[in-house]
Design an enzyme around this catalytic site. Structure first.
Site, PDB file in Angstrom:
ATOM      1  N   SER A 192     -32.490 -24.691   6.283  1.00 26.71           N
ATOM      2  CA  SER A 192     -33.888 -24.464   6.611  1.00 26.71           C
ATOM      3  C   SER A 192     -34.689 -25.753   6.430  1.00 26.71           C
ATOM      4  O   SER A 192     -34.401 -26.750   7.094  1.00 26.71           O
ATOM      5  CB  SER A 192     -34.434 -23.315   5.766  1.00 26.71           C
ATOM      6  OG  SER A 192     -35.673 -22.873   6.225  1.00 26.71           O
ATOM      7  N   ASP A 344     -34.349 -15.240  13.606  1.00 28.11           N
ATOM      8  CA  ASP A 344     -34.855 -16.446  12.949  1.00 28.11           C
ATOM      9  C   ASP A 344     -35.831 -17.178  13.870  1.00 28.11           C
ATOM     10  O   ASP A 344     -35.457 -17.550  14.980  1.00 28.11           O
ATOM     11  CB  ASP A 344     -33.673 -17.353  12.612  1.00 28.11           C
ATOM     12  CG  ASP A 344     -34.060 -18.591  11.827  1.00 28.11           C
ATOM     13  OD1 ASP A 344     -35.250 -18.780  11.529  1.00 28.11           O
ATOM     14  OD2 ASP A 344     -33.155 -19.392  11.523  1.00 28.11           O
ATOM     15  N   HIS A 374     -32.543 -15.238   9.056  1.00 26.01           N
ATOM     16  CA  HIS A 374     -32.766 -16.475   8.329  1.00 26.01           C
ATOM     17  C   HIS A 374     -32.635 -16.228   6.823  1.00 26.01           C
ATOM     18  O   HIS A 374     -33.146 -15.241   6.307  1.00 26.01           O
ATOM     19  CB  HIS A 374     -34.168 -17.006   8.642  1.00 26.01           C
ATOM     20  CG  HIS A 374     -34.443 -18.348   8.049  1.00 26.01           C
ATOM     21  ND1 HIS A 374     -34.241 -19.524   8.735  1.00 26.01           N
ATOM     22  CD2 HIS A 374     -34.906 -18.713   6.828  1.00 26.01           C
ATOM     23  CE1 HIS A 374     -34.569 -20.539   7.971  1.00 26.01           C
ATOM     24  NE2 HIS A 374     -34.974 -20.085   6.797  1.00 26.01           N
TER      25      HIS A 374
END
Length: 400
Positions: A192, A344, A374
């Protein structure tokens, strides 16, 4: 903790509202292990809503609340005991790092090394939150893992977190022998926001002529020119852990130290037509698979010229938005493992990068996970999490 405390009462109240809301917003029918994913979403949504409320009433800011160990501990297993790895807190050129060294005496040094950069939107997250994952990497690979506790926004916006990660990585590479590491076998990885930082660090080191052996990018955030890609538009609300508005808030807080004018960013009013045209081969819906291109909805919202002029220089920085790298710069990077997942907002960032790399026959290993959201790589005990981490470890074992 006594439930009479303000914090506990707030948590219980918001949990109740969050649970009620999510129960009426079920996961898609094709989701993998939906009950596990929904359970994680319930808790994360409750914590985030509680933190939003605390900020609204002036009790705490969102980052202060979200970083609270009480909240983190409520859904993560922190501080896993493992006699197979020696853990120490270090300073790498002034940057806090948690170092994991395997105790297995049968493994001959020098060992491979991994710099791991945690996720959390550049605002939350810590080496504590990622302790289980980084221990696993160290023991499974017989590798020395350096988990970087970089400083966070909004107190320390861009480029401070990037510079912390760069300094720590350089220190690890220069002092590899001291840690029993082969300097030619060091990977830089993150998920991320950490994936963004890993690619930025890899880019800088490559430009300086000292690239790492490889990069590991787990659903990375790569650009802030287009917050209306199909994935940003699709994943705007509960039940998903990461939603459009939250991600946009994270990105602009990292970039500018605040989320002022967020509604304009949500509508893509922050990018001039000149910049958009200049970047159309790098950030483009045309780079996505056809099934996602069909979901794209054109927006005709007028550009806020003053905002666009104010933020353009920062937003055009390749270390903030690595997807803006030119093709020759992308091709020069180390071989890369790239993971994307379906539910996501950042999905399309990763898919655009994968397509650009594949078109130039770059050595990228792109793995896409359908039916998961995610955060699944580092959170939860689902079969998908185990499979994804095992696949990444298998790649590192073969390539590092």
């Amino acid at each position: 903790m006594a439930c009479g405390s303000v914090r506990c009462l707030l948590f219980m109240a918001v949990c109740f509202v969050g649970i009620a809301y999510i129960l009426y917003t079920p996961f898609p029918e094709d989701a993998v292990e939906p009950h596990i994913q929904m359970g994680i979403s319930l808790v994360v949504a409750a914590i985030f809503k509680m933190c939003d409320f605390q900020e609204y009433i002036g009790y705490k800011t969102f980052p202060e609340c979200a970083r609270d160990p009480f909240n983190i501990n409520s859904f993560l297993n922190i501080g896993v005991s493992d006699d197979n790895v020696q853990v120490s807190e270090e300073l790498f050129d002034g940057v806090k790092v948690r170092l994991y060294v395997p105790r297995d005496q049968t493994v001959k040094s020098p060992l491979p090394g991994i710099i791991y950069l945690h996720g959390g939107g550049w605002i939350i997250g810590s080496t504590d939150m990622y302790d289980e994952l980084t221990r696993n990497l160290a023991t499974s690979l017989s590798a020395v893992v350096a988990s970087v506790d970089y400083r966070l926004a909004p107190e320390y916006p861009f480029p401070v977190p990037f510079e912390d990660c760069l300094k720590a990585t350089k220190y690890f590479m220069v002092n590899a022998e001291k840690f029993g590491v082969d300097a030619s076998r060091i990977a830089v990885s993150g998920d991320s926001a950490g994936g963004n930082l890993a690619m930025a660090v890899g880019t800088k080191l490559t430009k300086e002529g000292q690239p790492p052996r490889l990069l590991g990018l787990i659903y990375p955030a790569l650009q802030m020119l287009d917050f209306n890609t199909p994935s940003y538009v699709t994943y705007q609300s509960i039940p998903f852990v990461l939603q459009k508005k939250r991600m946009v808030s994270f990105y602009i807080t990292y970039a500018f130290g605040n989320e002022n004018g967020i509604e304009k960013y949500l509508e893509n009013r922050h990018v001039s037509e000149t910049l958009r045209r200049a970047m159309e081969t790098k950030v483009s819906i045309d780079l996505l698979p056809e099934k996602y291109q069909k979901l794209h909805v054109e927006t005709n919202t007028a550009v806020d010229t003053n905002l666009a002029l104010k933020v353009e220089k920062t937003m055009n920085n390749i270390y903030l938005c690595p997807l803006l790298l030119d093709d020759d710069e992308l091709y020069a990077l180390p071989k890369t493992y790239l993971l994307t997942c379906e539910y996501d907002p950042l999905r399309d960032d990763g898919l655009m990068l994968a397509r650009r790399w594949k078109d130039m026959y770059f050595p990228v290993t792109h793995v896409h996970w359908d039916g998961v959201q995610h955060g699944f790589f580092s959170g939860g005990n689902s079969n998908c999490t185990k499979e994804a981490v095992d696949d990444f470890i298998k790649y590192l074992r073969a390539e590092l």
